[in-house]
Design an enzyme around this catalytic site. Structure first.
Site, PDB file in Angstrom:
ATOM      1  N   GLU A 211       0.861  -1.197   0.000  1.00 19.09           N
ATOM      2  CA  GLU A 211       0.000   0.000   0.000  1.00 19.09           C
ATOM      3  C   GLU A 211       0.890   1.237   0.000  1.00 19.09           C
ATOM      4  OE1 GLU A 211      -2.565  -0.034   3.441  1.00 19.09           O
ATOM      5  OE2 GLU A 211      -2.919   2.124   3.349  1.00 19.09           O
ATOM      6  N   ASP A 213       0.409   5.011   0.716  1.00 19.79           N
ATOM      7  CA  ASP A 213      -0.467   6.092   1.163  1.00 19.79           C
ATOM      8  C   ASP A 213       0.087   7.410   0.660  1.00 19.79           C
ATOM      9  OD1 ASP A 213      -2.068   4.292   2.491  1.00 19.79           O
ATOM     10  OD2 ASP A 213      -0.980   4.499   4.378  1.00 19.79           O
ATOM     11  N   GLU A 216      -2.845  11.013   3.548  1.00 17.71           N
ATOM     12  CA  GLU A 216      -3.696  10.803   4.717  1.00 17.71           C
ATOM     13  C   GLU A 216      -3.673  12.140   5.412  1.00 17.71           C
ATOM     14  OE1 GLU A 216      -4.070   6.660   6.379  1.00 17.71           O
ATOM     15  OE2 GLU A 216      -1.921   6.986   6.309  1.00 17.71           O
ATOM     16  N   HIS A 227       3.931   1.371   2.539  1.00 19.14           N
ATOM     17  CA  HIS A 227       3.825   0.148   3.350  1.00 19.14           C
ATOM     18  C   HIS A 227       4.114  -1.058   2.444  1.00 19.14           C
ATOM     19  CE1 HIS A 227       1.342   1.894   6.766  1.00 19.14           C
ATOM     20  NE2 HIS A 227       0.926   2.704   5.822  1.00 19.14           N
TER      21      HIS A 227
END
Ligand SMILES: *[C@@H]1O[C@H](CO)[C@@H](O)[C@H](O)[C@H]1NC(C)=O
Ligand SMILES: *[C@@H]1O[C@H](CO)[C@@H](O)[C@H](O)[C@H]1NC(C)=O
Ligand SMILES: *[C@@H]1O[C@H](CO)[C@@H](O)[C@H](O)[C@H]1NC(C)=O
Length: 437
Positions: A211, A213, A216, A227
């Site tokens: 993942e 990101d 956020e 991640h």
């Protein structure tokens, strides 16, 4: 062409329902090159399948009761796929509105005078391919415009990439597929009702995947966080490999390596009002660039554009990562040592392969997810407040944003921010330097 018999038998599988037609709201995006500029792509949005009515084929009984499959409808991983149908949705009812190339997601909706949680999650869908839009971002940049002015403390307006199957695991006993938002996974290895097109009957499996990101954030704080996972594509984890007991046992780096300017000491870089370098009371552009060396991801750079000005990412003032304004493996290991308790601080980011493995997922192709949520477990303090909440004021890495440690409770957000929303627009990607001016 498939023989007709085979087509008929395929239709008897986790299938599209027949009560509400699924119509994806259009959300055009752009592919860009330095030479040719940006060319529009026929993309739309699709709501995640977890938000949809799942019922017995040919009837109106929910397949799920209290988070479990109703065993009088189906009792085997394959049986539930055959016996359950997933319905189309009315997007406005889930707090989702599109207009031209922008999408607004509301945290709450009002039904019959009562405020209720919507917290939608959507994916970008490629109408020409009939699959999720496939973003391959190695050596590329990705940009979007965002309006964060209505997302206060405790709210997370998120935009990120997950290495989901582009067809949403269609064809693996699942004919609904990406058109119905199936196949979710992320680096927290969430329990899903269906994984790899099979029902996860006892909820023992988690859907893990790498993942990235990108965003956020709320109007007070922001972070980007890769991640990586040491498995490619969607991995159905069981037991300790999900990391539910000990996060470090997971096949994925559940914590990730974060770049949060405030946490790195640049406290007036991002926030509400003209006394911030990026003023979140007004819209702005977010550009994220993925640089490689010899084919491997080595650096993630961020910049902003607001009021016609290109603004480089916040520069860290923390001794040890002083001057850093981009992410590298070196930044991640030093930051974890500084913020996480010395040289022995666990670095799951490195264990799971760091930038290189994150880059491999970005190269294979990832699905763009957008969501708005609040955090019943951690009250979003890891993003916008102080963790642990009794940290001394000068504890390195403890303060991630200016939000109070008493805030972020879901009930409080519902009362104080019933209109919480995020608007993403002008999604574009391509060669480095091609998506912004
Ligand atoms: C389970 O399914 C059966 C058969 O369709 C139905 O009669 C029953 O009400 C369902 N149970 C729940 C809890 O929904
Ligand atoms: C986009 O694709 C859909 C589905 O194939 C089609 O109905 C629509 O006309 C296309 N729109 C544009 C602008 O090409
Ligand atoms: C992935 O990481 C987990 C946790 O560190 C480890 O137990 C597992 O053996 C690793 N798998 C592979 C294929 O390296």
């Amino acid at each position: 062409m498939l023989p007709i018999i085979l087509l008929l038998s395929l239709v008897a599988a986790q299938q599209p329902g027949t009560n509400t037609p699924e119509r994806h709201p259009s959300l055009p995006s752009s592919r860009c090159t330095v030479q040719g500029g940006c060319v529009p792509a026929n993309t739309s949005i699709v709501l995640d399948s977890n938000f949809r009515w799942l019922h017995n084929v040919g009837g109106y009984t929910n397949c799920m009761a209290d988070g479990k499959f109703n065993t009088s409808i189906c009792s085997s991983p394959e049986g539930c796929v055959t016996s359950c149908a997933v319905e189309g949705v009315d997007y406005a009812g889930y707090g989702i509105k599109t207009q031209a190339d922008s999408v607004t997601m509301n945290l709450f909706t009002v039904k019959e005078g009562k405020t209720q949680l919507a917290s939608p999650r959507i994916y970008l869908f490629d109408e020409a391919e009939g699959k999720y839009a496939n973003f391959q971002l190695l050596d590329r940049e990705f940009s979007f415009d965002v309006d964060m002015s209505k997302a206060g403390c405790g709210v997370n307006g998120a935009l990120y990439f997950s290495e989901m199957d582009m067809a949403g695991d269609a064809g693996k006993g699942n004919t609904a597929g990406a058109k119905y938002g199936t196949g979710y996974c992320d680096a927290q290895c969430p329990k899903q009702n269906f994984i790899h097109g099979k029902a996860n009957l006892d909820q023992s499996l988690g859907a893990c995947c790498s993942e990235m990101d990108i965003w956020e954030a709320n109007s007070a704080a922001t972070a980007f966080t890769p991640h990586p996972c040491n498995e490619t594509g969607v991995y159905a984890c069981k037991g300790e490999l999900c990391g539910d007991k000990n996060r470090l046992d997971s096949v994925c780096d559940r914590d990730g390596c974060d770049f949060n300017g405030y946490r790195n000491g640049a406290k007036s870089f991002y926030g509400k009002g003209a006394d911030h370098t990026v003023d979140t009371t007004k819209p702005f552009t977010v550009v994220t660039q993925f640089y490689t060396k010899s084919g491997a991801l080595t650096e993630i750079k961020r910049l902003y554009v607001q009021g016609g000005k290109v603004i480089p990412e916040a520069t860290s003032t923390v001794k040890g990562i002083e001057g850093a304004n981009s992410m590298t493996d070196g930044y991640c290991s030093t930051q974890k040592q500084l913020f996480g308790g010395g040289a022995k601080a666990p670095n799951a980011f490195a264990t799971q392969g760091g930038m290189k493995v994150m880059g491999e997922a970005l190269g294979r192709g990832m699905v763009l997810a957008m969501a708005i949520w609040h955090d019943a477990g951690g009250y979003m303090h890891w993003l916008d407040s102080t963790v642990p909440n009794d940290s001394p004021p000068n504890a390195l890495g403890a303060a991630r944003g200016p939000c109070p440690t008493t805030g972020g409770r879901p009930a409080q957000i519902q009362t104080e921010q019933p209109d919480a929303a995020v608007t993403f627009s002008k999604i574009r990607w391509g060669e480095i330097g091609s998506t912004y001016k």
